[in-house]
Scaffold this motif. Structure first.
Motif: not given
Length: 488
Positions: A14-15, A21-25, A421-422, A447-448
């Motif tokens: 989860x971490x 996702x934080x980085x992608x957003x 979505x993200x 993640x993968x």
């Protein structure tokens, strides 16, 4: 003791997921490469305007989601499903009619190669270089044999796969989060940019969807829990393995599938973690043997001319191309294979890989990977417009679609949808409290894909294979957080 270890592993997953996702957003907030994919410039204030619109729509979704779900409860589910799937068919056929292209690149090699094989029994040399595409070639040969090897037939097959995938997204979401989330997920998938504009392009990107969604549907019971019976596990593993034959990056789903077994199976059944890999080995061995015996592939020629894995790793570190396809690297590898054995070529590749990493240095590698993430994860068109822009049958149609007015509106729709979505994935935190295997599988797969495409040659279109999980998890995040009882 063991349960606490697996609980700790879950928390680590989860971490990592929310960090990724934080980085992608964060990157998506400041950058968008949709225009870049068609060699166009985004207009002034495009990023900030689309971001503001996306945030307003997210606020409306959260503020009025109870009203939305109450309204959806009054709509007969059959009407909703048939209506949206029918609309999807019409929408895709319109795109096919207006924006069909003359097959080129790998798409052309596959379609034209299948037609040549059916007419003459010959196999393009292309497949001795890129045997990774031979499974889709076989699928197209079978379709061409049953019907006719015309481009229109293959496009209709592609449209059929997309519609079946959208139906499976609805069914999976209904199992995992209730029928209302299923209805919302179906609507999102029908309006999802790549599924619309990749309709005329017959390639692994869209065909791969079925090899994720079908086994996932089989592995969930009516309550959205993971099935533990051997027949379903073996069948799901078999379909996942076929997906791996179709597209190498789908190995990520097999790995995520196995880790999910490790985390959620009880007692000795945790040993099921090895079943997907055993099935993959069997399927790959049987398939390769069949290709050699049917003379579709020549084993000796393939060993000499097919690109080793090291090619894509070294191309992934090409600074000028930001880890995307590089014609120079392809020609270099081809020349090496004409004079050197395959093992030696891999050694040369790894030497060059080390050189490219060292040349960039620590700071340079960080900048390179950030730029690579930006190109891969901030294109809401998922490179689809680039593909339908190539060799269009009706050039005037694509020119009109991409002009400075309609083109910017189209790009705006793609970016806003992508952002919603993200950002929805960031809101998935309450879902982890339920400890659902489905949610963890989705997170592991995303993640993968993130880390795989840091190491591998990449394009934004390669993400199409994982987009069903982004849609499913995003819709669950928006519509399952506080209204679980009314939805489930």
């Amino acid at each position: 003791m063991s349960s606490s270890i697996f609980g700790f592993l879950e928390k680590i997953i989860y971490v990592i997921f929310f960090t990724v996702i934080t980085l992608i957003v964060g990157v998506n907030i400041f950058e968008t490469r949709g225009h870049h994919s068609i060699s166009a410039m985004s207009p002034k204030y495009f990023e900030i305007m689309t971001l503001v619109i996306a945030l307003l729509l997210i606020g409306a979704l959260i503020g009025f989601r109870k009203n939305i779900t109450d309204l959806l409860e009054k709509i007969p589910i059959a009407v909703w499903v048939v209506g949206f799937l029918g609309f999807s068919l019409i929408l895709q056929l319109i795109v096919v009619k207006l924006y069909a292209v003359k097959p080129s690149w790998d798409f052309g090699a596959l379609v034209n190669g299948a037609k040549l094989y059916l007419e003459t029994g010959e196999v393009f040399d292309y497949f001795s270089i890129y045997p990774n595409n031979i499974f889709l070639f076989c699928i197209l040969v079978v379709i061409g044999k049953v019907f006719t090897p015309d481009l229109s037939v293959y496009i209709l097959f592609n449209v059929f796969i997309i519609i079946v995938s959208q139906c499976l997204i609805f069914l999976i979401a209904s199992k995992a989060a209730g029928r209302l989330v299923g209805m919302i997920s179906l609507a999102v998938s029908v309006l999802f940019f790549p599924y619309i504009f990749f309709a005329p392009v017959v390639y692994t990107d869209t065909i791969s969807l079925i090899f994720l969604l079908l086994p996932l549907y089989l592995m969930l019971d009516k309550n959205g829990e993971l099935r533990t019976d051997m027949p379903n596990i073996m069948l799901a593993s078999f379909i996942f393995s076929l997906g791996m034959l179709l597209k190498g990056s789908l190995i990520i789903f097999i790995i995520a599938f196995s880790i999910t077994f490790l985390l959620y199976m009880k007692g000795w059944k945790k040993a099921y973690i090895i079943l997907p890999f055993i099935m993959l080995f069997v399927v790959k061995t049987v398939f390769n043997t069949a290709m050699y015996q049917l003379d579709i592939l020549d084993k000796e020629q393939q060993m000499q001319t097919s690109f080793p894995v090291s090619h894509w790793l070294v191309m992934a570190q090409n600074s000028e191309r930001l880890g995307k396809y590089s014609a120079d690297d392809v020609e270099w590898t081809k020349q090496l294979l004409t004079t050197q054995p395959r093992e030696k070529v891999s050694d040369i590749h790894f030497e060059e890989l080390q050189h490219r990493l060292e040349e960039k240095g620590l700071l340079g590698n960080l900048k390179f990977n950030l730029e690579k993430i930006t190109h891969t994860w901030t294109d809401g068109t998922y490179y689809s417009l680039n593909k339908i822009k190539r060799n269009p049958i009706e050039p005037i149609n694509i020119t009109s679609l991409l002009d400075y007015k309609s083109g910017d509106i189209l790009q705006g729709f793609a970016r806003i949808q992508h952002l919603i979505l993200f950002i929805g994935l960031l809101l998935a935190f309450p879902l982890v409290k339920d400890r659902k295997a489905f949610v963890t599988f989705c997170m592991l797969s995303i993640i993968g894909y993130f880390f795989f495409f840091l190491l591998w040659e990449t394009r934004s279109r390669y993400l199409v294979s994982v987009t069903p999980l982004i849609i499913l998890l995003g819709c669950m995040s928006y519509f399952k957080i506080k209204f679980r009882r009314s939805i489930g």
